[in-house]
Design a protein around this motif. Sequence first.
Motif, PDB file in Angstrom:
ATOM      1  N   GLU B 239       1.031  -1.331  -0.059  1.00  0.00           N
ATOM      2  CA  GLU B 239      -0.130  -0.004   0.185  1.00  0.00           C
ATOM      3  C   GLU B 239       0.822   1.400  -0.123  1.00  0.00           C
ATOM      4  O   GLU B 239       0.487   2.222  -0.816  1.00  0.00           O
ATOM      5  N   MET B 240       1.956   1.362   0.869  1.00  0.00           N
ATOM      6  CA  MET B 240       2.611   2.445   0.911  1.00  0.00           C
ATOM      7  C   MET B 240       3.419   2.708  -0.481  1.00  0.00           C
ATOM      8  O   MET B 240       3.681   3.874  -0.880  1.00  0.00           O
ATOM      9  N   GLU B 243       0.757   4.120  -2.815  1.00  0.00           N
ATOM     10  CA  GLU B 243       0.707   5.320  -2.621  1.00  0.00           C
ATOM     11  C   GLU B 243       1.622   6.307  -2.880  1.00  0.00           C
ATOM     12  O   GLU B 243       1.403   7.475  -3.739  1.00  0.00           O
ATOM     13  N   SER B 252      -8.159   1.959   1.654  1.00  0.00           N
ATOM     14  CA  SER B 252      -7.119   0.631   2.221  1.00  0.00           C
ATOM     15  C   SER B 252      -7.799  -0.629   2.121  1.00  0.00           C
ATOM     16  O   SER B 252      -8.975  -0.866   2.240  1.00  0.00           O
ATOM     17  N   PHE B 253      -6.947  -1.501   1.952  1.00  0.00           N
ATOM     18  CA  PHE B 253      -7.543  -2.920   2.106  1.00  0.00           C
ATOM     19  C   PHE B 253      -7.950  -3.221   0.684  1.00  0.00           C
ATOM     20  O   PHE B 253      -8.456  -4.467   0.603  1.00  0.00           O
TER      21      PHE B 253
END
Lengths: 380, 279
Positions: B239-240, B243, B252-253
């Motif tokens: 995710e990071m 992003e 998220s998720f």
Amino acid sequence: MDKILENLQTFWSFTGFANFTTDYLIMIGFGLIFLYLGIKKDWEPMLLVPIGFGILIGNIPLFQGLNVGVYEEGSVLNILYQGVQRGFYPPLIFLGIGAMTDFSALISNPKLFLIGAAAQFGIFGAYAISLAFGFDPAQAGAIGIIGGADGPTAIFLSSRLAPDMMGAIAVSAYSYMALVPVIQPPIMRLLTTKKERLIRMKAPRQVSHTEKVLFPIIGFLLTAFIVPSGIPLLGMLFFGNLLKESGVTKRLANTASGPLIDIVTILIGVTVGASTQADQFLQTRSIWIFIIGACSFLIATFAGVLFVKIFNIFLKEGNKINPLIGNAGVSAVPDAARVSQNVGREYDPTNYLMMHAMGPNVAGVIGSAVAAGILLGFLG
Amino acid sequence: MRLNEILVINTNDYQDDYGQQSSWIEIFNASYGTVDIGGCYISDDPSNLRKYQIPGGDVLTKIKPRQHVIFWADNQPFRGTFHVNFDLMGAEEIIFTKGDGKSIIDRIRIPSALKDSTMANKSYGRIEDGEGSIDGNGDGWEMLERTSASTNNAMVDKTAKPNRMKEMDPYGWMMAVLAMTVVFTALIILYFLFKQISRIYTRPTSRAEGTKAATPAAVAATKPSSDDEVNAAIVAALEMWMESNLLHDEESFVLTITPSRSAWNDKHELLTKLPQMKK
């Protein structure tokens, strides 16, 4: 021939060499060290490279009246420096930070808010130390904010409380933020037992879209009502986050967290660096600012880790918090959280603390903005 | 805007642009924005609120934040914008009215003692600029020790706050305790609020888990295993990364990968007709 020599002499008097003193050389040395740390060591390059080059720009010896220096009214550098002096760059950076920060870790485990509050002891510890060293309360407040580990907040507050010390405070804050991986681990190891370092925390729960949208709205209303003087920072932080989480303003969020924050970071870095002109910067009090700044980081880390240890006494087994994330209460995002992760993995390579540490880390951003608002309210 | 200070008998106090000494009325902009008072009225007669209208369109009637302006009550309005058509010796009261000529902004009754010759060059004003009553009863007004036309009635010390703090709290402990209490209070309230909100959002799951909790196997299943931690870490890292590269466009998720266009999958490229021989 005499005319040529005379003109050459006049030209020579215009050059940096003619106005050169060792103070400028020392400052250029500082600038080069910043560039080395940023480029070669990869320590906060986004900050240290602009600041380092800004120090070079600001420390070319000039003769008076050339109207190019950062402190000469109306010069190009002076116009760019207005954003620092009048304090409108920091809220813009906070807008970007809000737009790129995911508060999910905090929302899923709200008790991590308290760690972000505890770490603010660094600010007020440094405030007390500064008073003891003879700084007046406004200057002490500006120095204390270094402990918030938040460059924009430090610039915002010092521009109001102690504008003449802003250069030293900003450079000190950014330097220590870059040095977080060096400063914090020894304290974390000192204060924790091996058993505590191995604590595994519950995996964060999934956070719904509604909670994420509610967070910036409720967060802003509450903190702004309590500390209205922090509105420029808190308002922009939570507004940026709402742009991100609302899901309908993706373009605005991308601009705030991308091009906008990049532009402002460049401007703030270069102008803060350029403001460290040797005659303004090389003073005994700058050395004290650096020493007290280091103390504030140490106190903040101490307070964060100790708070978690005390907090754990009241928490049930299974809900305990790994004290290695206590350091992340300072708002150096995400460096302090990375430190938690790295130190944690030294003792248990399968224990991933990063996602937990992001909670206190972002709570620290809110906490330091609130603390800045309080200082501004009392001393501004 | 507030009536801020008045002087009735002027023998050796401030002079106007004509070198004349006459009664004056000071008006103060108590706000933090510029206010244009052009079009407003000043009067000494409650039955005629429109006695003197401040001319509009004069740049000098735009009063900057927290600044003062002086009107000369010399009954010689032809001398300019700031000279009104009455004097204070015959006045009982001064009334400052909005441009509609009806809504009174501020009024003050002139103490009769101020017209006594012993009170020459003494002014009557608000103790603190802009503070006090606006209904004419004189709360917050007093005879000032010194006249202060176009400046603050009370001396303002810019360093007052820090100095007061230094006297009250020389070691900084009070500030530390006070400020930390405020920081903790703000974040504790947020903690409680979001704890309640999280309960609302996690309740269905908890109930579901509660029904399963009867069996040991179900209890074991709810405990986070090492694999869960690894998975969570992988998801967090992904995710990071996404992003930071602006690839992750949903919440998220939910992993979403925005397709990128290239010459290989471009619609126009694919729809390009192959050259065909004309028959």
